[in-house]
Design a protein around this motif. Structure first.
Motif, PDB file in Angstrom:
ATOM      1  N   PHE A  61     -14.478  37.761 130.253  1.00  0.00           N
ATOM      2  CA  PHE A  61     -13.114  37.703 130.787  1.00  0.00           C
ATOM      3  C   PHE A  61     -13.147  37.571 132.313  1.00  0.00           C
ATOM      4  N   LYS A  62     -13.967  38.370 132.952  1.00  0.00           N
ATOM      5  CA  LYS A  62     -14.068  38.320 134.421  1.00  0.00           C
ATOM      6  C   LYS A  62     -14.559  36.957 134.888  1.00  0.00           C
ATOM      7  N   LYS A  63     -15.541  36.441 134.199  1.00  0.00           N
ATOM      8  CA  LYS A  63     -16.100  35.144 134.593  1.00  0.00           C
ATOM      9  C   LYS A  63     -15.081  34.030 134.398  1.00  0.00           C
ATOM     10  N   ARG A  64     -14.392  34.060 133.268  1.00  0.00           N
ATOM     11  CA  ARG A  64     -13.427  32.998 132.933  1.00  0.00           C
ATOM     12  C   ARG A  64     -12.280  32.943 133.932  1.00  0.00           C
ATOM     13  N   HIS A  65     -11.828  34.111 134.382  1.00  0.00           N
ATOM     14  CA  HIS A  65     -10.681  34.162 135.283  1.00  0.00           C
ATOM     15  C   HIS A  65     -11.077  34.459 136.734  1.00  0.00           C
ATOM     16  N   LYS A  66     -12.386  34.395 137.008  1.00  0.00           N
ATOM     17  CA  LYS A  66     -12.894  34.581 138.375  1.00  0.00           C
ATOM     18  C   LYS A  66     -12.432  35.919 138.957  1.00  0.00           C
ATOM     19  N   LYS A  67     -12.615  36.975 138.186  1.00  0.00           N
ATOM     20  CA  LYS A  67     -12.208  38.314 138.597  1.00  0.00           C
ATOM     21  C   LYS A  67     -13.371  39.041 139.267  1.00  0.00           C
ATOM     22  N   THR A  68     -13.090  39.708 140.366  1.00  0.00           N
ATOM     23  CA  THR A  68     -14.072  40.580 141.011  1.00  0.00           C
ATOM     24  C   THR A  68     -13.372  41.880 141.389  1.00  0.00           C
ATOM     25  N   TYR A  69     -14.079  42.984 141.239  1.00  0.00           N
ATOM     26  CA  TYR A  69     -13.506  44.291 141.552  1.00  0.00           C
ATOM     27  C   TYR A  69     -14.490  45.065 142.431  1.00  0.00           C
ATOM     28  N   ASN A  70     -13.930  45.983 143.200  1.00  0.00           N
ATOM     29  CA  ASN A  70     -14.756  46.831 144.060  1.00  0.00           C
ATOM     30  C   ASN A  70     -14.787  48.256 143.534  1.00  0.00           C
ATOM     31  N   GLY A  71     -15.993  48.793 143.391  1.00  0.00           N
ATOM     32  CA  GLY A  71     -16.165  50.200 143.054  1.00  0.00           C
ATOM     33  C   GLY A  71     -15.457  50.636 141.791  1.00  0.00           C
ATOM     34  N   ALA A  72     -14.643  51.721 141.933  1.00  0.00           N
ATOM     35  CA  ALA A  72     -13.988  52.339 140.787  1.00  0.00           C
ATOM     36  C   ALA A  72     -12.948  51.438 140.142  1.00  0.00           C
ATOM     37  N   LEU A  73     -12.492  50.404 140.842  1.00  0.00           N
ATOM     38  CA  LEU A  73     -11.499  49.504 140.265  1.00  0.00           C
ATOM     39  C   LEU A  73     -12.027  48.776 139.037  1.00  0.00           C
ATOM     40  N   GLU A  74     -13.343  48.608 138.982  1.00  0.00           N
ATOM     41  CA  GLU A  74     -13.962  47.949 137.830  1.00  0.00           C
ATOM     42  C   GLU A  74     -13.572  48.659 136.539  1.00  0.00           C
ATOM     43  N   ARG A  75     -13.716  49.962 136.546  1.00  0.00           N
ATOM     44  CA  ARG A  75     -13.429  50.740 135.343  1.00  0.00           C
ATOM     45  C   ARG A  75     -11.930  50.776 135.041  1.00  0.00           C
ATOM     46  N   VAL A  76     -11.100  50.844 136.078  1.00  0.00           N
ATOM     47  CA  VAL A  76      -9.648  50.844 135.894  1.00  0.00           C
ATOM     48  C   VAL A  76      -9.194  49.566 135.194  1.00  0.00           C
ATOM     49  N   HIS A  77      -9.694  48.435 135.671  1.00  0.00           N
ATOM     50  CA  HIS A  77      -9.305  47.154 135.080  1.00  0.00           C
ATOM     51  C   HIS A  77      -9.880  46.991 133.674  1.00  0.00           C
ATOM     52  N   PHE A  78     -11.067  47.514 133.453  1.00  0.00           N
ATOM     53  CA  PHE A  78     -11.650  47.456 132.107  1.00  0.00           C
ATOM     54  C   PHE A  78     -10.780  48.207 131.105  1.00  0.00           C
ATOM     55  N   LYS A  79     -10.323  49.399 131.484  1.00  0.00           N
ATOM     56  CA  LYS A  79      -9.522  50.218 130.573  1.00  0.00           C
ATOM     57  C   LYS A  79      -8.190  49.537 130.253  1.00  0.00           C
ATOM     58  N   ARG A  80      -7.572  48.917 131.267  1.00  0.00           N
ATOM     59  CA  ARG A  80      -6.330  48.196 131.009  1.00  0.00           C
ATOM     60  C   ARG A  80      -6.573  47.020 130.068  1.00  0.00           C
ATOM     61  N   TRP A  81      -7.628  46.261 130.371  1.00  0.00           N
ATOM     62  CA  TRP A  81      -7.964  45.088 129.559  1.00  0.00           C
ATOM     63  C   TRP A  81      -8.226  45.497 128.115  1.00  0.00           C
ATOM     64  N   LYS A  82      -8.957  46.571 127.918  1.00  0.00           N
ATOM     65  CA  LYS A  82      -9.278  47.024 126.567  1.00  0.00           C
ATOM     66  C   LYS A  82      -8.024  47.482 125.826  1.00  0.00           C
ATOM     67  N   LYS A  83      -7.126  48.147 126.536  1.00  0.00           N
ATOM     68  CA  LYS A  83      -5.862  48.582 125.927  1.00  0.00           C
ATOM     69  C   LYS A  83      -5.047  47.373 125.480  1.00  0.00           C
ATOM     70  N   ARG A  84      -5.011  46.346 126.318  1.00  0.00           N
ATOM     71  CA  ARG A  84      -4.252  45.144 125.967  1.00  0.00           C
ATOM     72  C   ARG A  84      -4.892  44.411 124.782  1.00  0.00           C
ATOM     73  N   ARG A  85      -6.208  44.415 124.712  1.00  0.00           N
ATOM     74  CA  ARG A  85      -6.888  43.792 123.568  1.00  0.00           C
ATOM     75  C   ARG A  85      -6.489  44.478 122.277  1.00  0.00           C
ATOM     76  N   ALA A  86      -6.354  45.803 122.315  1.00  0.00           N
ATOM     77  CA  ALA A  86      -5.951  46.543 121.118  1.00  0.00           C
ATOM     78  C   ALA A  86      -4.521  46.177 120.720  1.00  0.00           C
ATOM     79  N   VAL A  87      -3.636  46.031 121.722  1.00  0.00           N
ATOM     80  CA  VAL A  87      -2.250  45.638 121.448  1.00  0.00           C
ATOM     81  C   VAL A  87      -2.213  44.241 120.833  1.00  0.00           C
ATOM     82  N   ILE A  88      -2.991  43.341 121.392  1.00  0.00           N
ATOM     83  CA  ILE A  88      -3.042  41.961 120.899  1.00  0.00           C
ATOM     84  C   ILE A  88      -3.530  41.917 119.452  1.00  0.00           C
TER      85      ILE A  88
END
Length: 366
Positions: free
Chosen positions: A62-89
């Motif tokens: 997902f990060k590679k496809r959409h050219k996403k980069t995160y710094n430090g703790a933001l990596e985990r924050v964005h992962f948790k949101r992404w995973k939650k949305r995958r479950a909704v989908i």
């Protein structure tokens, strides 16, 4: 003295101990965990029991496809949101609904970021609770009312339809909807130029505040058109490029070259028959209520009653209509890029005022 304090004898050291089945299994699990930990470190954060190697691998894609980069703790924050949305989908798509949800570039953002970066319509007071058609300053429907309606209409591949653009990160949907209408109508007036026009949303965001707009904090397409009619036209995107942020106005009347223009617009009657008639003349700017299902929409005919009574917050463009499996639908253009929906478009159920789509419909013409 406890057994833990005893020193092993030489005889005991000489004994060859064979691992039990449980010990061998434990060693294998340790190896698996080491591999799993290595993958997690490679992705950018530590492992918890809720994370799987499959999740981490898909998030990396997902990060590679959409050219996403995160710094430090933001990596985990964005992962948790992404995973939650995958479950909704996944949950939605297993319910045999008329439309599918899917991952897109916004799947790892918070709902607050959705509101700030993706929306932006602010309905002017003069249009709230207004039932009659408002036509300033002269009728734009005179050439529409007698126009024959077609069984279906799809302007997505029309010569004058500009490519789908992306407004994020700026609540400037109003500027994109207003601009797309001007692009189409100017092209039509020029006898259908071979390539679509690309006009400047940034000019509207920077320069139209005296007409009621608030840059990336919201506005309305009629306010943008009022400004364009007063200033003399709209510059090209090449002349005045998009920056996704409010800046100082650099458009100078009678100095900055203009490419696009409109001369009138109309506020259509609040019913879908009026929209069906008017869209024969060109794209219709409308305002809708969005929700999480709309943000994660992928394909199919959007039919979601939960957006029916919400607050209007987003502007889109009706560019056609059709019917499939006994269901009427609108073809709607968004300004969230081509990774969203069906290459930037959505089919929305027709004749049910889906997401309040019929309440603030406007046609702009030359």
């Amino acid at each position: 003295m406890s057994p833990c304090e005893l020193h092993p004898s030489k005889e005991r050291l000489a004994v060859s101990v064979q691992p039990t089945h449980e010990q061998a299994t434990h060693e294998k699990m340790k190896l698996v965990n080491i591999c799993f930990l290595s993958l997690a470190i490679f992705v950018g954060y530590s492992v918890t029991q809720e994370e799987t190697a499959e999740d981490l691998a898909k998030f990396k894609e997902f990060k590679k496809r959409h050219k996403k980069t995160y710094n430090g703790a933001l990596e985990r924050v964005h992962f948790k949101r992404w995973k939650k949305r995958r479950a909704v989908i996944d949950d939605h798509n297993n319910q045999n609904r008329p439309f599918l949800l899917g991952e897109n570039i916004y799947s790892d953002l918070s709902e607050e970021e959705w509101d700030t970066y993706l929306l932006g319509v602010k309905i002017p007071k003069e249009f709230v609770n207004t039932e009659e058609v408002v036509v300033p300053p002269e009728s734009a429907v005179q050439s529409v009312g007698n126009r024959q309606t077609l069984p279906s209409l799809d302007l997505r591949n029309h010569t004058c339809m500009p490519p789908v653009k992306i407004q994020s990160p700026c609540g400037g949907c109003w500027a994109f909807i207003a601009t797309a209408a001007v692009e189409f109508q100017t092209c039509i007036a020029n006898n259908g130029t071979k390539t679509p026009l690309l006009l400047s949303e940034q000019q509207l965001i920077d320069c139209s505040s005296s007409y009621g707009t608030k840059g990336c904090s919201g506005g309305f397409y009629s306010q943008a058109w009022d400004y364009l009619m007063a200033i003399g036209g709209q510059a090209s995107n090449a002349t005045y490029p998009y920056k996704a942020a409010v800046g100082n106005c650099s458009f100078v009347k009678d100095v900055t070259p203009t490419v696009g223009k409109i001369s009138r617009y109309s506020f259509l009657a609040k019913n879908e028959t009026a929209i069906l008639t008017a869209v024969q003349k060109g794209p219709i700017a409308v305002s809708i209520v969005t929700n999480s299902n709309f943000t994660l929409y992928k394909s199919g005919i959007f039919d979601d009653d939960t957006c029916k009574n919400g607050t209007v917050n987003h502007g889109v463009l009706i560019v056609g209509y059709g019917r499939t499996n006994s269901t009427d639908y609108w073809i709607v253009r968004n300004s969230w890029g081509t990774s969203w929906g069906m290459s930037g478009y959505i089919f929305m159920k027709r004749n049910v005022n889906i997401c309040r789509i019929a309440e603030y419909a406007f046609l702009a013409t030359i």
